[in-house]
Design a protein around this motif. Structure first.
Motif, PDB file in Angstrom:
ATOM      1  N   GLN A  96       0.827  -1.321   0.005  1.00  0.00           N
ATOM      2  CA  GLN A  96      -0.002  -0.046   0.124  1.00  0.00           C
ATOM      3  C   GLN A  96       0.869   1.142   0.023  1.00  0.00           C
ATOM      4  N   HIS A  97       1.883   1.198   0.688  1.00  0.00           N
ATOM      5  CA  HIS A  97       2.851   2.172   0.832  1.00  0.00           C
ATOM      6  C   HIS A  97       3.488   2.508  -0.412  1.00  0.00           C
ATOM      7  N   ALA A  98       3.793   1.422  -1.314  1.00  0.00           N
ATOM      8  CA  ALA A  98       4.418   1.631  -2.406  1.00  0.00           C
ATOM      9  C   ALA A  98       3.515   2.285  -3.477  1.00  0.00           C
ATOM     10  N   HIS A  99       2.336   1.538  -3.489  1.00  0.00           N
ATOM     11  CA  HIS A  99       1.336   2.079  -4.455  1.00  0.00           C
ATOM     12  C   HIS A  99       1.090   3.866  -4.229  1.00  0.00           C
ATOM     13  N   SER A 100       1.107   4.127  -2.944  1.00  0.00           N
ATOM     14  CA  SER A 100       0.983   5.493  -2.526  1.00  0.00           C
ATOM     15  C   SER A 100       1.829   6.456  -3.328  1.00  0.00           C
ATOM     16  N   GLU A 101       3.189   5.913  -3.072  1.00  0.00           N
ATOM     17  CA  GLU A 101       4.252   6.704  -3.592  1.00  0.00           C
ATOM     18  C   GLU A 101       3.984   6.923  -5.354  1.00  0.00           C
ATOM     19  N   VAL A 102       3.596   5.961  -5.952  1.00  0.00           N
ATOM     20  CA  VAL A 102       3.372   6.142  -7.440  1.00  0.00           C
ATOM     21  C   VAL A 102       2.253   6.707  -7.758  1.00  0.00           C
ATOM     22  N   VAL A 103       1.213   6.756  -6.886  1.00  0.00           N
ATOM     23  CA  VAL A 103      -0.064   7.216  -7.489  1.00  0.00           C
ATOM     24  C   VAL A 103       0.231   8.772  -7.013  1.00  0.00           C
ATOM     25  N   GLY A 104       0.999   8.912  -6.067  1.00  0.00           N
ATOM     26  CA  GLY A 104       1.039  10.469  -5.552  1.00  0.00           C
ATOM     27  C   GLY A 104       1.993  11.193  -6.419  1.00  0.00           C
ATOM     28  N   MET A 105       2.603  10.455  -7.460  1.00  0.00           N
ATOM     29  CA  MET A 105       3.150  11.466  -8.223  1.00  0.00           C
ATOM     30  C   MET A 105       2.049  12.093  -9.237  1.00  0.00           C
ATOM     31  N   LEU A 106       1.107  11.571  -9.272  1.00  0.00           N
ATOM     32  CA  LEU A 106      -0.053  12.080 -10.312  1.00  0.00           C
ATOM     33  C   LEU A 106      -0.470  13.587  -9.865  1.00  0.00           C
ATOM     34  N   PRO A 107      -0.910  14.045  -8.667  1.00  0.00           N
ATOM     35  CA  PRO A 107      -1.536  15.340  -8.406  1.00  0.00           C
ATOM     36  C   PRO A 107      -0.270  16.467  -8.786  1.00  0.00           C
TER      37      PRO A 107
END
Ligand code: FAQ
Length: 317
Positions: free
Chosen positions: A44-55
């Protein structure tokens, strides 16, 4: 790595390691539930980092100067790197990155609620660095003492980079807060929109958090959700005071007796809505990830073919 139910001796050795503050490493025997809980949290933490690139990526072309554009690009690239460290840490637990990414794309995996909010103005980019990275650091500093070695070590490096991100965000917001009335208004508006979602990053209250007790007993988590939230508020409110900005919470007051800030109740229904896929940008984020994954298929194929060719060459030599 051995993940069977384990003998009594294996279980005792594992517990002794946890009690003695020794790090558990991939080859050590570990209870299956410990392993699964780590895969859950780290992925979940890894996914957050990569989705966090979008905004943030949304503002690269609109950064107001070359200096700001370079800093933003470097930050976004760092977040992608954090995702890679974390997927690698998860892989030491016997799962593949491809499977974890599939879970993100089919909607069965979670990622941080915070990245489902829109970045409406340039001030949002500063506030993400200041508040969102600030909250991430508070959480991750505690995780540097996680009982699982590969996760704890990944956190040490990630925290150093996040500290830089937090500084650049604070400096950006300071420039706005010391600027024209319109810039000050923009900074305050961004704080108003991001404050409560940032507090929700720490997860549900301790009373309702289903995973906390076991994760704390295993020393995966070192501090509870509420404890970390309080620490973040106590650290951040004086920074806002210095900037001349206010938090959108009428109940926020310094308590002379506890030496901490009292604050209002976050809207837990909103957190539940966002985590279950119904936040302002959930659909947009997932559509962007699926599109990027599909368009990157040829890169993965080419890299795999190249690695295979190298392997054959080494075998033939
Ligand atoms: N959003 O029982 P708990 C960053 C889920 S990185 C979504 O309390 P736990 C860098 C939780 O997973 C930000 N889901 O769970 C950056 C669980 O679901 P499950 C990410 C949430 O694990 C900056 C359920 O609710 N950081 O920002 C949230 O003990 C700028 C029940 O909750 C991390 O992931 C939420 N806010 O504690 C990048 C840190 N809260 O799995 C780009 C590592 C809870 O049972 C730009 N993770 N849930 O189905 C953690 O510390 C913990 O996993 C918590 C949750 C504290 C997030």
């Amino acid at each position: 790595m051995s993940v069977s139910e384990g003998t009594a001796a294996e279980q005792a050795r594992f517990q002794a390691m946890i009690d003695a503050e020794q790090r558990v490493e991939p080859r050590d025997w570990m209870p299956e539930k410990y392993r699964r809980s780590l895969v859950r949290q780290i992925s979940q933490h890894a996914h957050s980092e990569v989705v966090g690139m979008l905004p943030e990526g949304n503002w690269v072309t609109r950064a107001p100067s070359l200096r700001r554009k370079v800093a933003l690009l470097a930050k976004i690239q760092d977040e992608g790197g954090h995702g890679l460290y974390l997927y690698s840490a998860a892989e030491t637990l016997g799962v593949s990155r491809a499977d974890l990414v599939d879970q993100l794309l089919d909607g069965s995996a979670k990622y941080s609620s915070i990245f489902n909010y829109p970045t409406l103005t340039w001030a949002d980019i500063g506030v993400i660095g200041w508040l969102v990275d600030g909250a991430a650091i508070v959480n991750q500093v505690a995780l540097c003492r996680c009982s699982y070695g590969p996760y704890a070590r990944a956190m040490e490096l990630i925290c150093k980079e996040e500290s830089f991100h937090q500084r650049q965000g604070y400096e950006l917001v300071m420039a706005l807060a010391q600027g024209t009335p319109e810039q000050i208004r923009m900074a305050q508006d961004a704080v108003n929109r991001w404050w409560w979602p940032t507090l929700m990053m720490f997860g549900p209250s301790d009373k309702t958090s289903p995973n906390s007790a076991q994760s704390m007993a295993w020393k995966i988590k070192r501090r509870s959700n509420d404890d970390l939230r309080q620490h973040f508020i106590d650290m951040t409110v004086p920074q806002a005071n210095y900037l001349g900005l206010t938090m959108p919470d009428p109940d926020l007051t310094f308590n002379e007796e506890t030496g901490q800030y009292d604050f209002g109740e976050p809207d837990w229904d909103e957190l539940r809505r966002v985590v279950s896929g119904n936040g302002p940008c959930n659909r947009e984020r997932m559509a962007a990830k699926r599109k990027a994954h599909a368009e990157g298929a040829w890169v993965r194929e080419a890299a795999t073919a190249h690695a295979e060719k190298q392997r054959r060459r080494r075998e033939a030599a």
